[in-house]
Design an enzyme around this catalytic site. Structure first.
Site, short mmCIF file in Angstrom:
data_model
loop_
_atom_site.label_atom_id
_atom_site.label_comp_id
_atom_site.label_asym_id
_atom_site.label_seq_id
_atom_site.Cartn_x
_atom_site.Cartn_y
_atom_site.Cartn_z
N CYS A 89 0.84 -1.50 -0.34
CA CYS A 89 -0.13 0.36 -0.01
C CYS A 89 0.89 1.67 -0.30
O CYS A 89 0.79 2.36 -0.12
CB CYS A 89 -0.68 0.42 1.50
SG CYS A 89 -2.42 -1.30 0.82
N HIS A 345 -8.96 3.42 -1.70
CA HIS A 345 -7.84 3.54 -1.57
C HIS A 345 -7.28 2.09 -3.01
O HIS A 345 -6.89 1.41 -2.69
CB HIS A 345 -7.56 2.68 -0.26
CG HIS A 345 -6.10 1.77 -0.32
ND1 HIS A 345 -4.85 2.06 -0.77
CD2 HIS A 345 -5.79 1.11 0.75
CE1 HIS A 345 -4.10 1.77 0.31
NE2 HIS A 345 -4.17 0.49 0.99
N CYS A 375 0.11 2.12 6.15
CA CYS A 375 0.50 0.54 7.12
C CYS A 375 0.79 -0.21 5.74
O CYS A 375 -0.15 0.30 4.52
CB CYS A 375 -0.57 -0.12 8.03
SG CYS A 375 -2.74 -0.18 7.85
#
Length: 389
Positions: A89, A345, A375
């Site tokens: 991510c 996201h 994270c």
């Protein structure tokens, strides 16, 4: 001392899975933000020395080095090189940090950090699943199994563990999710995203339209509606409504040296003040931003009270809530325009996406320092601190 500056930062509006951006090939979508960041900065495309592209699911239409594919789908000269990186991510946040390191080292003067993810056209986890289904093995190796016997590395399990560790109830997570939608809706209504969004032309039954509003925002969100969404695990607290939305999108940040500012007559938005990345527990996985932030602030000689705005990726609601508690931060300064629960996201694109929102929000609000963290799979976290100029 060498410095690295952000001159421009842009993103597409998010598209829901199977939604308004489903018709865009990811290379073309990434190429569009490359063109936009160059045009808005007012720099000659030939001055770009490298493109560093974050992308997580590097298969199908995102295979064959999507960073290079994006350059070839853009207006940049074909002699502009590119590379694609995967820090899960945090891929495009790491792209920013690699770009800044290139500039700080004096190796290069003008670098684009970018990211792209079409989660519609290349679904999350699809690349590994294809090999597993074909009996060609899984990502967990025998030596990893020996070190972590019986452990299935899962962000969903990590989110539940963080919620349990910090004693967050389903109601607390849902209320946070509602606030994300409320803030995102208000920011959209105010026009706060206008300067950062690159409109993309899409085909609809009504004809061509410009996609310029994040599709995932629920302008009519209610706590009852969020609370009615099924839990991902029986007896747990995580649901699709208090976790980040699957999203299609691309984003880009132009990072340059002081020499490039003068040579090309550029006006910086911000100076990159600190670059930090740390690794931690791969099982809980999502808690590392807390400890990475401690390290970043210490190295920067700052306290959390010095930071005017923070973007903490809303992968799952427990993550930013745990970060707030651990760091002792002000909730009013975090994700002021909403976060991934409302805005989506797009995995590899989220790092540069959040930076676009952060630097523009600092400008609109007159803040000085901004901090971004998220994270990342495997128990990693990036922290980037910028200073508005």
């Amino acid at each position: 001392m060498a410095e690295a500056y952000i001159v421009e930062a842009v993103r597409t509006a998010g598209g829901k899975r199977g939604g308004r951006l489903a018709g865009w090939h990811p290379a073309d979508m990434a190429g569009a933000v490359l063109d936009a960041v160059v045009a808005r900065a007012g720099i000659d495309p030939a001055a770009i020395e490298d493109v560093i592209m974050g992308c997580v699911s590097q298969g199908g239409e995102q295979s064959f080095q999507i960073g290079r594919g994006a350059v070839l789908a853009s207006n940049l000269p074909e002699n502009v090189p590119a590379v694609t990186i995967d820090r899960q991510c945090g891929s495009s946040q790491q792209a920013i940090q690699f770009a800044a390191q290139a500039v700080l080292s004096g190796t290069q003067d003008v670098v684009i950090a970018a990211g792209v993810e079409s989660m519609t056209r290349v679904p999350m986890g699809s690349t590994g699943a294809l090999f597993a289904q074909a009996g060609l093995g899984t990502a967990k190796s025998p030596r990893q199994e020996a070190r972590y016997p019986g452990v299935h590395f899962s962000q969903f399990v990590g989110a539940e563990r963080i919620a349990a560790k910090y004693d967050f109830s389903r109601d607390a997570l849902d209320r946070f999710a509602l606030e994300s939608h409320v803030r995102a809706a208000a920011a959209t209504t105010r026009g706060d995203f206008t300067d950062e969004i690159v409109p993309l032309t899409i085909e609809t039954p009504e004809g061509e339209q410009q996609h310029h509003i994040d599709e995932g925002i629920r302008f009519d969100a209610t706590l009852d509606g969020i609370g009615a969404v099924k839990l991902l695990k029986e007896g747990g607290v995580i649901s699709a409504a208090n976790a980040s939305q699957i999203c299609d999108g691309a984003s880009a940040v132009l990072v340059v040296s002081e020499r490039a500012l003068k040579e090309h007559g550029l006006t910086p938005l911000a100076r990159i003040h600190n670059l930090t990345v740390t690794g931690g527990d791969p099982v809980v996985m999502l808690e590392e931003p807390l400890f990475a932030t401690d390290k970043a602030l210490n190295r920067a000689g700052l306290s959390i009270d010095d930071i005017d705005l923070y973007e903490v990726n809303e992968a799952f609601a427990p993550v930013p809530l745990a970060w707030l508690r651990h760091v002792g931060a002000d909730p009013a300064k975090m994700n002021v325009n909403g976060g991934a629960i409302a805005l989506g996201h797009p995995l590899g694109a989220s790092g540069t996406k959040l930076m676009a929102t952060l630097v523009h929000a600092l400008g609109k609000r007159g803040g000085r320092y901004g901090l971004q963290t998220m994270c990342e799979g495997g128990g990693i976290a990036n922290v980037t601190i910028v200073e508005r100029l």
